[in-house]
Design a protein around this motif. Structure first.
Motif, short mmCIF file in Angstrom:
data_model
loop_
_atom_site.label_atom_id
_atom_site.label_comp_id
_atom_site.label_asym_id
_atom_site.label_seq_id
_atom_site.Cartn_x
_atom_site.Cartn_y
_atom_site.Cartn_z
N LEU A 118 0.82 -1.22 0.00
CA LEU A 118 0.00 0.00 0.00
C LEU A 118 0.86 1.26 0.00
CD1 LEU A 118 -2.74 -1.15 2.53
CD2 LEU A 118 -3.12 -0.58 0.13
N LEU A 119 1.92 1.26 0.78
CA LEU A 119 2.80 2.44 0.83
C LEU A 119 3.50 2.65 -0.51
CD1 LEU A 119 4.39 2.07 4.39
CD2 LEU A 119 2.71 3.77 3.65
N ARG A 120 3.89 1.57 -1.15
CA ARG A 120 4.53 1.70 -2.45
C ARG A 120 3.56 2.27 -3.49
NH1 ARG A 120 9.22 2.53 -3.84
NH2 ARG A 120 9.02 1.34 -5.79
N PRO A 153 -4.56 -9.01 16.38
CA PRO A 153 -3.69 -9.17 15.20
C PRO A 153 -4.44 -9.67 13.97
CG PRO A 153 -2.69 -10.16 17.16
CD PRO A 153 -4.09 -9.81 17.52
N VAL A 154 -5.44 -10.53 14.18
CA VAL A 154 -6.23 -11.04 13.06
C VAL A 154 -7.09 -9.93 12.47
CG1 VAL A 154 -7.74 -12.90 12.28
CG2 VAL A 154 -6.25 -13.25 14.26
N SER A 155 -7.60 -9.04 13.34
CA SER A 155 -8.38 -7.90 12.86
C SER A 155 -7.52 -7.00 11.98
CB SER A 155 -8.93 -7.10 14.04
OG SER A 155 -9.80 -7.88 14.82
N VAL A 156 -6.28 -6.78 12.40
CA VAL A 156 -5.36 -5.96 11.60
C VAL A 156 -5.14 -6.60 10.23
CG1 VAL A 156 -3.01 -5.06 11.42
CG2 VAL A 156 -4.24 -4.94 13.60
N PHE A 157 -4.99 -7.91 10.21
CA PHE A 157 -4.80 -8.63 8.94
C PHE A 157 -5.99 -8.40 8.01
CE2 PHE A 157 -6.16 -12.50 6.69
CZ PHE A 157 -5.16 -12.57 5.73
N TRP A 158 -7.21 -8.59 8.50
CA TRP A 158 -8.38 -8.42 7.63
C TRP A 158 -8.59 -6.97 7.24
CZ3 TRP A 158 -10.07 -12.11 4.89
CH2 TRP A 158 -10.08 -13.42 5.34
N TRP A 159 -8.21 -6.04 8.13
CA TRP A 159 -8.35 -4.62 7.78
C TRP A 159 -7.40 -4.24 6.65
CZ3 TRP A 159 -4.51 -0.77 8.44
CH2 TRP A 159 -4.92 0.50 8.03
N VAL A 160 -6.12 -4.57 6.79
CA VAL A 160 -5.16 -4.16 5.77
C VAL A 160 -5.41 -4.91 4.46
CG1 VAL A 160 -3.32 -5.80 6.39
CG2 VAL A 160 -2.72 -3.59 5.37
N LEU A 161 -5.87 -6.16 4.56
CA LEU A 161 -6.24 -6.89 3.34
C LEU A 161 -7.46 -6.23 2.69
CD1 LEU A 161 -5.90 -9.32 1.44
CD2 LEU A 161 -7.40 -10.63 2.99
N GLY A 162 -8.42 -5.81 3.52
CA GLY A 162 -9.59 -5.14 2.99
C GLY A 162 -9.25 -3.84 2.30
N PRO A 336 -1.88 1.65 11.33
CA PRO A 336 -2.26 2.95 10.76
C PRO A 336 -1.36 4.08 11.24
CG PRO A 336 -4.22 1.77 11.47
CD PRO A 336 -3.04 0.97 11.95
N LEU A 337 -0.95 4.04 12.50
CA LEU A 337 -0.07 5.08 13.04
C LEU A 337 1.27 5.11 12.30
CD1 LEU A 337 0.44 7.12 15.45
CD2 LEU A 337 1.50 5.18 16.61
N VAL A 338 1.86 3.95 12.09
CA VAL A 338 3.15 3.87 11.40
C VAL A 338 3.00 4.32 9.94
CG1 VAL A 338 4.87 2.24 10.53
CG2 VAL A 338 4.14 2.13 12.92
N MET A 339 1.88 3.99 9.31
CA MET A 339 1.65 4.42 7.93
C MET A 339 1.50 5.94 7.85
SD MET A 339 -0.91 1.30 6.85
CE MET A 339 -1.03 1.60 5.09
N VAL A 340 0.88 6.54 8.85
CA VAL A 340 0.78 8.00 8.91
C VAL A 340 2.17 8.61 8.99
CG1 VAL A 340 0.14 9.92 10.43
CG2 VAL A 340 -1.55 8.18 9.84
N ILE A 341 3.02 8.06 9.84
CA ILE A 341 4.38 8.57 9.98
C ILE A 341 5.15 8.43 8.67
CG2 ILE A 341 6.59 8.20 11.16
CD1 ILE A 341 4.95 7.38 13.64
#
Length: 499
Positions: A118-120, A153-162, A336-341
């Protein structure tokens, strides 16, 4: 020649950071059965119960031969996605705590790869992407919680995949929109409170489509319709006719609400608790969002930036709404915080603020060094008190051939994951009597600091013989002492066997 040397140096730095990040991720596979780190600043109630509770459907299928245990705590009814994933994994890798945590770490790796993708796509440099992964993998907060078989952690997986699928859906194609809806359903069926993240996925579809000059209404509506239809089929065809009581119970026990009169204190507590993630990263992420609101407004034209800010903000708002500040809840905010940074640093570089970027890079390097040192400390000093307690409990139970080796208690499923003995977890508001009548257990385990009332509640039907006491998390405010009891029926109550 200078340009060639600079390019070579930059590539070298990227490889160093990437290797550093990969090494920190590899450390997550070491000591997977070790305790939640003793001395850690995050006293989370999940460390002794939640891995067994929320994976219980899969565990019970293999241990009891059925996923649903009437009268027990059955959160699988409301949150079936993780037990389904775990059950499939258990079929391949075997049943146990090691396998459950291994799957969690593997999903974490996929989440990190999707974050980089996503960042790329937002044109972030490879150094920025590698740095973002390092900020995640070096962080002891992520090390502790992302290697546990928890729902977060599983929620994060489905969120970023979504979010990743939503970006493809913006390019058109009904099947991509349907896939986005399915990812949303998987997210909500992993953890009910993850509904706060759904808006960010839908927004990303909308914003990316507008950025590309494509129509967005049909894609967004198709994703919403898919999610609603699939959830309704699940609820009305499966839950409501059979398991409505269990479904309602899951929501009843999480029915926390913050009163408006204490809203300022609750918001302040949320901000202070956010420092659990890291005392530099959390304030830095907030600062970048504030700067973007006041000056660097071009960041909001990046669909991904707005989407991750939306995800983090709504999740934090949900934490404030419930007023329940367990450290693991902030794990969902971390990516999300790290992606904002990362995107903030890229935008500063784009507008020519190179000195600010350099200063920020120095601060982040120092932060990563400190985080790495703490994570490595946890790796080098594992403690196995909880696992050893579980093994000792199982040994005591199996040694007594006169009664069924069935354990009840809040930590029963966790002990079952560690050892394979049959465990039946309960939750206080559910009531103990139906469970006692149905299963007639002969063993009970209780944490003295928060389950001390349970032995008293069964004393009318059973004489409790204290078999052994275990000291586990002596440096934590919770789960310090665990007691194993043998339950001897009073009067004419018959011998027990799980039914």
């Amino acid at each position: 020649m200078i340009s060639w040397r600079q390019g070579r140096l930059q590539r070298g730095v990227v490889w160093v950071v990437a290797a550093w990040a990969a090494a920190m991720y590899a450390l997550m596979f070491v000591h997977l059965l070790a305790d939640f780190p003793h001395g850690a600043p995050w006293s989370d109630m999940s460390k002794a119960t939640d891995e067994g509770w929320y994976g219980g459907g899969a565990l019970h299928h293999f241990v009891f031969g059925q996923w649903y245990l009437p009268g027990s705590f059955n959160p699988t009814v409301a949150m079936p996605m993780w037990p389904l994933m775990l059950g499939g994994w258990f079929s391949l890798a075997g049943v146990g705590m090691l396998q459950a945590r291994l799957l969690a770490v593997l999903l974490y790796g996929v989440s990190l790869a999707l974050m980089v993708k996503l960042l790329r796509e937002e044109r972030c440099a490879w150094l920025t992407c590698a740095g973002a992964v390092l900020l995640m993998t070096a962080n002891p907060f992520c090390y502790v919680f992302d290697r546990m078989a928890l729902l977060e952690p599983v929620s994060v997986f489905w969120w970023v995949l979504g979010v990743w699928i939503a970006g493809r859906a913006a390019g058109g194609g009904w099947w991509r929109a349907v896939a986005t809806g399915l990812a949303i359903v998987a997210l909500v069926l992993t953890k009910t409170t993850a509904v706060a993240l759904v808006v960010s996925i839908l927004y990303f579809t909308y914003a990316r489509a507008r950025e590309q000059g494509r129509p967005w209404v049909r894609q967004v509506l198709t994703a919403i319709a898919t999610a609603v239809v699939v959830w309704c089929v699940y609820f009305f065809a499966w839950v409501r006719p059979r398991y409505l009581h269990d479904f309602k119970f899951v929501f009843a026990i999480n029915n926390y609400r913050s009163h408006l009169t204490v809203l300022p204190q609750t918001v302040w507590q949320m901000l202070v608790s956010g420092l659990w993630i890291n005392s530099v990263l959390f304030p830095l992420g907030i600062a970048i969002v504030i700067v973007a609101l006041i000056w660097m407004r071009s960041l909001w034209r990046k669909p991904l930036f707005a989407a991750v800010v939306l995800a983090a903000t709504l999740d934090l708002a949900f934490i404030v709404y419930h007023g329940n500040f367990q450290p693991r809840y902030y794990l969902v905010i971390t990516m999300p915080l790290v992606m904002v940074i990362a995107m903030g640093a890229e935008e500063l570089r784009r507008v020519g603020m190179n000195r600010v970027v350099l200063a920020g890079g120095v601060v982040l390097l120092g932060t990563v060094l400190v985080m790495t040192a703490k994570t490595v400390e946890y790796v080098l000093h594992p403690v196995y008190a909880q696992r050893d307690m579980a093994l000792a409990v199982a040994e005591k139970m199996r040694a007594d051939k006169s009664v069924d080796a069935v354990l009840i208690g809040g930590a029963a499923d966790d002990i079952s994951l560690f050892t394979g003995v049959r465990g039946i977890s309960f939750y206080e508001p559910y009531g103990l009597q139906p469970l006692l009548d149905r299963y007639q257990p002969r063993w009970m385990g209780a944490w003295l600091d928060w389950e001390e009332a349970y032995p008293r509640r069964v004393s009318g039907d059973y004489e409790l013989q204290q078999v052994e006491t275990f000291r586990v998390y002596e440096d934590q405010p919770n789960h310090q002492v665990f007691v194993l009891y043998r339950m001897v029926p009073r009067g004419g109550r018959s011998g027990g066997a799980a039914k």
